[in-house]
Design a protein around this motif. Sequence first.
Motif, PDB file in Angstrom:
ATOM      1  N   ASP A  34       0.841  -1.193   0.000  1.00 53.04           N
ATOM      2  CA  ASP A  34       0.000   0.000   0.000  1.00 53.04           C
ATOM      3  C   ASP A  34       0.876   1.243   0.000  1.00 53.04           C
ATOM      4  N   TYR A  35       0.533   2.196  -0.858  1.00 51.35           N
ATOM      5  CA  TYR A  35       1.334   3.406  -1.033  1.00 51.35           C
ATOM      6  C   TYR A  35       0.478   4.656  -1.039  1.00 51.35           C
ATOM      7  N   MET A  76       0.523   7.851  -3.243  1.00 45.35           N
ATOM      8  CA  MET A  76       1.084   8.040  -4.585  1.00 45.35           C
ATOM      9  C   MET A  76       0.652   9.390  -5.152  1.00 45.35           C
ATOM     10  N   SER A 124       3.035  11.540   4.844  1.00 40.75           N
ATOM     11  CA  SER A 124       3.575  10.307   5.429  1.00 40.75           C
ATOM     12  C   SER A 124       4.001  10.521   6.880  1.00 40.75           C
ATOM     13  N   GLU A 157       9.904   6.436  -3.453  1.00 39.84           N
ATOM     14  CA  GLU A 157      10.093   5.568  -4.620  1.00 39.84           C
ATOM     15  C   GLU A 157       9.507   6.262  -5.834  1.00 39.84           C
ATOM     16  N   MET A 208       5.960   7.730  -4.839  1.00 45.14           N
ATOM     17  CA  MET A 208       5.177   7.013  -3.838  1.00 45.14           C
ATOM     18  C   MET A 208       6.006   6.672  -2.607  1.00 45.14           C
ATOM     19  N   ILE A 209       5.319   6.517  -1.487  1.00 47.09           N
ATOM     20  CA  ILE A 209       5.935   6.087  -0.235  1.00 47.09           C
ATOM     21  C   ILE A 209       5.056   4.978   0.344  1.00 47.09           C
ATOM     22  N   ALA A 210       5.664   3.806   0.601  1.00 47.90           N
ATOM     23  CA  ALA A 210       4.932   2.672   1.168  1.00 47.90           C
ATOM     24  C   ALA A 210       4.438   3.018   2.561  1.00 47.90           C
ATOM     25  N   GLN A 211       3.252   2.521   2.885  1.00 48.86           N
ATOM     26  CA  GLN A 211       2.618   2.798   4.170  1.00 48.86           C
ATOM     27  C   GLN A 211       2.428   1.490   4.948  1.00 48.86           C
ATOM     28  N   ARG A 253      -2.856   0.395  -3.878  1.00 54.96           N
ATOM     29  CA  ARG A 253      -2.016  -0.798  -3.752  1.00 54.96           C
ATOM     30  C   ARG A 253      -1.256  -0.972  -5.059  1.00 54.96           C
ATOM     31  N   TRP A 254       0.064  -1.185  -4.962  1.00 55.06           N
ATOM     32  CA  TRP A 254       0.905  -1.399  -6.145  1.00 55.06           C
ATOM     33  C   TRP A 254       1.398  -2.834  -6.100  1.00 55.06           C
ATOM     34  N   HIS A 282      11.373   1.240 -11.925  1.00 54.91           N
ATOM     35  CA  HIS A 282      11.028   1.536 -10.528  1.00 54.91           C
ATOM     36  C   HIS A 282      12.317   1.834  -9.776  1.00 54.91           C
TER      37      HIS A 282
END
Length: 196
Positions: free
Chosen positions: A33-34, A36, A60, A82, A106-109, A142-143, A183
């Motif tokens: 989950d990001y 974005m 974030s 990212e 994006m930054i993952a959460q 979600r990526w 990526h």
Amino acid sequence: MTGALQKIDRRKELAAFYTAKAAPGVVDVPALDYLMIDGEGDPNTSKDFAAAVEALYRVSYTLKFTLRNGPEQLDYAVMPLEGLWWADDMTAFETADRTAWKWTLMIAQPPSLKEAVITSAIALVQTKKPQVTAVGKLRFDRWTEGQSAQLLHIGPYNTEAPNIVRLHEFIAALPGRMTGKHHEIYLNDMRRTAPE
């Protein structure tokens, strides 16, 4: 009465994806989950790019402190920035026509974030930091990437080309074919790290 603070270390849990080596390798990236934000243009000169980075970090960190100090009692380190990169005509990367580049930053959460917490964090940043104008363009999604090839690049972005060629040659020698977007994971904050 509040519960004990729960600490998670996503970088440790996902170490295979956030500790690449100089030699190319294959990893199987799970769905994550990001937060974005999408844009286009030269990342070195685009005001939209700088605004996107600022918005991602602001929200974030707001989420981090909201979860740590709220009923969730969850503490964690904010994950690195990212970027997904592509162009309608991929020769734009060979010719260094950065104005034609498209990106998703994006930054993952943490897992299992509730939509209400995200909406609240975005609204809080919009209220307290109205100058962070790109916040309204953020999305939570979600990526899914799956099997991927990766390597570590150290140095300025303008010296990446030989490593990208190495990575593409490595992929070409594997069964199957290359798909998806380029990526990048920025292990250091690009705003505060010397290019070298």
